[in-house]
Scaffold this motif. Structure first.
Motif, short mmCIF file in Angstrom:
data_model
loop_
_atom_site.label_atom_id
_atom_site.label_comp_id
_atom_site.label_asym_id
_atom_site.label_seq_id
_atom_site.Cartn_x
_atom_site.Cartn_y
_atom_site.Cartn_z
N LEU A 182 0.82 -1.21 0.00
CA LEU A 182 0.00 0.00 0.00
C LEU A 182 0.86 1.26 0.00
O LEU A 182 0.60 2.21 -0.75
CB LEU A 182 -0.93 0.01 1.22
CG LEU A 182 -2.13 -0.91 1.17
CD1 LEU A 182 -2.85 -0.92 2.51
CD2 LEU A 182 -3.08 -0.48 0.08
N ILE A 183 1.89 1.27 0.83
CA ILE A 183 2.77 2.43 0.89
C ILE A 183 3.48 2.63 -0.44
O ILE A 183 3.60 3.75 -0.94
CB ILE A 183 3.77 2.27 2.06
CG1 ILE A 183 3.02 2.37 3.39
CG2 ILE A 183 4.88 3.30 1.98
CD1 ILE A 183 3.86 2.00 4.60
N ASN B 14 1.86 6.67 -6.83
CA ASN B 14 0.83 7.60 -7.27
C ASN B 14 1.24 9.04 -7.02
O ASN B 14 1.00 9.92 -7.87
CB ASN B 14 -0.50 7.29 -6.56
CG ASN B 14 -1.13 6.00 -7.05
OD1 ASN B 14 -0.83 5.52 -8.13
ND2 ASN B 14 -2.00 5.42 -6.24
N SER B 15 1.84 9.31 -5.87
CA SER B 15 2.30 10.66 -5.57
C SER B 15 3.39 11.09 -6.55
O SER B 15 3.40 12.23 -7.02
CB SER B 15 2.83 10.74 -4.14
OG SER B 15 1.81 10.47 -3.21
N THR C 177 2.44 1.75 -3.38
CA THR C 177 1.46 2.24 -4.34
C THR C 177 1.18 3.72 -4.12
O THR C 177 1.09 4.50 -5.08
CB THR C 177 0.15 1.43 -4.22
OG1 THR C 177 0.44 0.05 -4.39
CG2 THR C 177 -0.85 1.86 -5.26
N GLU C 178 1.05 4.13 -2.85
CA GLU C 178 0.82 5.55 -2.56
C GLU C 178 1.98 6.41 -3.03
O GLU C 178 1.78 7.48 -3.62
CB GLU C 178 0.60 5.75 -1.06
CG GLU C 178 -0.76 5.32 -0.58
CD GLU C 178 -0.95 5.59 0.90
OE1 GLU C 178 -0.32 6.53 1.42
OE2 GLU C 178 -1.74 4.86 1.52
#
Length: 88
Positions: free
Chosen positions: A49-50, A56-57, A52-53
């Motif tokens: 999840l991290i 995206n950022s 992926t975040e």
């Protein structure tokens, strides 16, 4: 003869108790490994999840930088056109 039977019963009882203790600790160890496996799965999920975040950022920042570069190029072209028109 009775002494030998009593001795066998005592040793058998001691061995049974020791095996029961060993079985108890093995059971505890097994449950600890199950908990560790569950925690490891949660850590992997959180890491994904991290990741992926951050991706995206990063993509959003790149998109903003590209947009700003495009705007700066347009502004520079307009300034150069105005400068060239004033020279003539």
């Amino acid at each position: 003869m009775e002494n030998a039977i009593t001795l066998n019963v005592v040793f058998g009882s001691i061995i049974s108790m020791l095996l029961a203790i060993v079985a108890y600790f093995i059971k505890q160890l097994h449950s600890d490994f199950k908990k560790m496996e569950k925690d490891l799965t949660e850590v992997k999920t959180m890491a994904l999840l991290i990741k992926t975040e951050f991706k995206n950022s990063y993509d959003l920042l790149n998109q903003k930088v590209d947009y700003l570069e495009h705007r700066v190029n347009i502004i520079e072209q307009n300034i150069l056109k105005n400068f060239n028109n004033e020279k003539q």
